[in-house]
Design a protein around this motif. Structure first.
Motif, mmCIF file in Angstrom:
data_model
loop_
_atom_site.group_PDB
_atom_site.id
_atom_site.type_symbol
_atom_site.label_atom_id
_atom_site.label_comp_id
_atom_site.label_asym_id
_atom_site.label_seq_id
_atom_site.Cartn_x
_atom_site.Cartn_y
_atom_site.Cartn_z
ATOM 1 N N SER A 197 0.820 -1.215 0.000
ATOM 2 C CA SER A 197 0.000 0.000 0.000
ATOM 3 C C SER A 197 0.854 1.266 0.000
ATOM 4 O O SER A 197 0.314 2.365 -0.146
ATOM 5 N N ILE A 198 2.163 1.109 0.145
ATOM 6 C CA ILE A 198 3.025 2.285 0.298
ATOM 7 C C ILE A 198 3.090 3.118 -0.978
ATOM 8 O O ILE A 198 2.808 4.324 -0.970
ATOM 9 N N ILE A 199 3.477 2.496 -2.097
ATOM 10 C CA ILE A 199 3.624 3.267 -3.337
ATOM 11 C C ILE A 199 2.284 3.828 -3.831
ATOM 12 O O ILE A 199 2.222 5.001 -4.228
ATOM 13 N N PRO A 200 1.173 3.056 -3.814
ATOM 14 C CA PRO A 200 -0.117 3.671 -4.162
ATOM 15 C C PRO A 200 -0.463 4.858 -3.266
ATOM 16 O O PRO A 200 -1.024 5.859 -3.730
ATOM 17 N N GLY A 201 -0.132 4.766 -1.969
ATOM 18 C CA GLY A 201 -0.395 5.879 -1.061
ATOM 19 C C GLY A 201 0.454 7.095 -1.371
ATOM 20 O O GLY A 201 -0.002 8.238 -1.241
ATOM 21 N N ILE A 202 1.691 6.865 -1.790
ATOM 22 C CA ILE A 202 2.561 7.970 -2.198
ATOM 23 C C ILE A 202 2.019 8.621 -3.474
ATOM 24 O O ILE A 202 1.989 9.847 -3.597
ATOM 25 N N GLN A 203 1.567 7.803 -4.411
ATOM 26 C CA GLN A 203 0.990 8.340 -5.650
ATOM 27 C C GLN A 203 -0.235 9.195 -5.361
ATOM 28 O O GLN A 203 -0.469 10.204 -6.029
ATOM 29 N N ALA A 204 -1.020 8.784 -4.359
ATOM 30 C CA ALA A 204 -2.224 9.529 -3.984
ATOM 31 C C ALA A 204 -1.908 10.700 -3.057
ATOM 32 O O ALA A 204 -2.821 11.402 -2.615
ATOM 33 N N GLU A 205 -0.620 10.913 -2.752
ATOM 34 C CA GLU A 205 -0.135 12.000 -1.908
ATOM 35 C C GLU A 205 -0.656 11.920 -0.479
ATOM 36 O O GLU A 205 -0.802 12.938 0.213
ATOM 37 N N ARG A 206 -0.932 10.692 -0.018
ATOM 38 C CA ARG A 206 -1.262 10.512 1.396
ATOM 39 C C ARG A 206 -0.002 10.531 2.250
ATOM 40 O O ARG A 206 -0.058 10.859 3.441
ATOM 41 N N TYR A 207 1.139 10.171 1.652
ATOM 42 C CA TYR A 207 2.418 10.161 2.354
ATOM 43 C C TYR A 207 3.444 10.913 1.517
ATOM 44 O O TYR A 207 3.365 10.940 0.294
ATOM 45 N N ASP A 208 4.436 11.484 2.208
ATOM 46 C CA ASP A 208 5.511 12.186 1.509
ATOM 47 C C ASP A 208 6.602 11.226 1.047
ATOM 48 O O ASP A 208 7.204 11.431 -0.011
ATOM 49 N N VAL A 209 6.873 10.214 1.888
ATOM 50 C CA VAL A 209 7.993 9.320 1.633
ATOM 51 C C VAL A 209 7.585 7.883 1.953
ATOM 52 O O VAL A 209 6.766 7.644 2.845
ATOM 53 N N GLY A 210 8.178 6.927 1.232
ATOM 54 C CA GLY A 210 8.042 5.516 1.568
ATOM 55 C C GLY A 210 9.394 4.989 2.001
ATOM 56 O O GLY A 210 10.389 5.153 1.290
ATOM 57 N N ALA A 217 11.164 6.189 -1.464
ATOM 58 C CA ALA A 217 10.253 6.465 -2.579
ATOM 59 C C ALA A 217 9.471 7.759 -2.341
ATOM 60 O O ALA A 217 9.105 8.084 -1.205
ATOM 61 N N PHE A 218 9.197 8.474 -3.449
ATOM 62 C CA PHE A 218 8.476 9.749 -3.403
ATOM 63 C C PHE A 218 7.475 9.814 -4.561
ATOM 64 O O PHE A 218 7.601 9.083 -5.542
ATOM 65 N N ALA A 219 6.525 10.709 -4.445
ATOM 66 C CA ALA A 219 5.610 10.955 -5.562
ATOM 67 C C ALA A 219 6.390 11.528 -6.741
ATOM 68 O O ALA A 219 7.416 12.194 -6.569
ATOM 69 N N LYS A 220 5.909 11.271 -7.931
ATOM 70 C CA LYS A 220 6.538 11.806 -9.129
ATOM 71 C C LYS A 220 6.632 13.341 -9.047
ATOM 72 O O LYS A 220 5.658 14.026 -8.769
ATOM 73 N N GLY A 221 7.827 13.847 -9.294
ATOM 74 C CA GLY A 221 8.020 15.288 -9.308
ATOM 75 C C GLY A 221 8.146 15.928 -7.942
ATOM 76 O O GLY A 221 8.171 17.162 -7.840
#
Length: 325
Positions: A155-168, A285-289
């Motif tokens: 769930s970490i990377i999907p959550g990062i993509q959705a901007e629920r978290y800053d970092v994984g 891991a971080f959101a794109k950009g």
């Protein structure tokens, strides 16, 4: 008197326009200034002859004038309420950008799956391990407050993509598929995927895994590698469950990162084979950009060069393999 009124109104308008040019980019002040000017301007030329009309017409004009005032004040009230609502409902990015203006630290929200010792695990209700310690050192350098979110690994990377978290941060390996969905920091560690078996198992290496059932954690590179190479796979949400599948006989082997294998296998007297399945780099891991990537990389580089990262591994009795070597 009428001319003086009009001249005074014109001067009032000019003064207000000059004032508005100073705050042209603040829409809330702009709205209030415009509303005030609107209320100051005479209604129309028709209102000037009101003393010369009949009492009936005077009453009608007073009603119309009262209705105009009521309408203007109602618009002003609704507009002010709208601006207050917009101010109260600012976006997450606005809140983040303004955080720390009163001296408070900005928050760095980090998602992890604390079932991966020594990198992250639970000590009571507290998340501890190499990566929590490393992320705290990075947050300190950035002047940010660290906030942890405990989730399943997949769930970490999907959550990062959705901007629920800053970092994984969860022993995440950089892979081409993951790079399509998120950005990564520079690597801070090189790990191996290894095979764990029960004592007395006839599995001695990768060649013996044909026809065997392998337990892995969902969403990991261990799962990806085993599936891509045609092995029979049982996937579990946590490494604890994958380990339990091995010890209970549901699986013949368990594939996991070497440092986690060494720590967890010892608790169950399991055997870690010498032959590695893969070698891979760990990163955050971080959101794109995300603008955080460069900031974290700068802090991470300093911690790698001054030996802090290696010392953290030593504190957890873990052999450190530098990505810089």
């Amino acid at each position: 008197e009428i001319s003086a009124c009009l001249v005074g109104s014109e001067m009032c308008i000019r003064d207000r326009v000059v004032s508005l040019s100073v705050i042209a980019f603040d829409f809330r002040f702009l709205f209030m200034e415009m509303a005030f000017i609107w209320l100051c301007i005479p209604f129309s030329d028709d209102d000037r002859g009101v003393h010369f009309e009949s009492i009936h017409h005077i009453k009608q004009k007073k009603r119309r004038m009262n209705m105009k005032y009521f309408t203007k004040f109602l618009c002003l009230f609704l507009g002010a309420a709208m601006m207050l609502t917009m101010a109260a409902c600012g976006s997450k990015s606005d809140t983040d950008a303004n955080a720390g203006a009163d001296g408070e630290k900005k928050q760095l929200v980090v998602a992890t799956s604390p079932d991966f010792p020594p990198f992250e695990f639970l000590d009571g209700s507290q998340i501890v391990g190499i990566e929590p310690a490393l992320m705290q050192a990075i947050a300190d350098k950035l002047g940010m407050e660290l906030v942890w979110e405990q989730v399943d690994f997949d769930s970490i990377i999907p959550g990062i993509q959705a901007e629920r978290y800053d970092v994984g941060a969860a022993g995440i390996t950089i892979t081409p598929d993951r790079q399509k969905n998120c950005d990564f920091s520079n690597p801070y560690f090189l790990a191996n995927q290894v095979i764990v078996v029960n004592p007395g198992s006839d599995i001695q290496g990768k060649a013996d895994l044909a026809g065997k059932t392998i337990a892995v954690q969902t969403g990991t590179t261990a799962e990806e590698y085993c599936m891509d190479n045609g092995y029979s796979v049982l996937s579990f949400a946590s490494n604890n469950d994958a380990q339990a599948a091995l010890t209970s006989g549901k699986a013949d082997a368990w594939v996991v990162d070497n440092e986690a294998a060494a720590r967890m296998a010892a608790d169950q007297s399991l055997t870690v084979l010498d032959e590695a399945m893969t070698s891979e780099p760990y990163a955050f891991a971080f959101a794109k950009g995300s603008s955080l990537v460069d900031q974290v990389n700068t802090a991470l580089q300093e911690l790698l060069q001054d030996g802090t990262v290696e010392k953290l591994f030593q504190e957890y009795d873990t052999v450190y393999v530098s990505p810089l070597s």
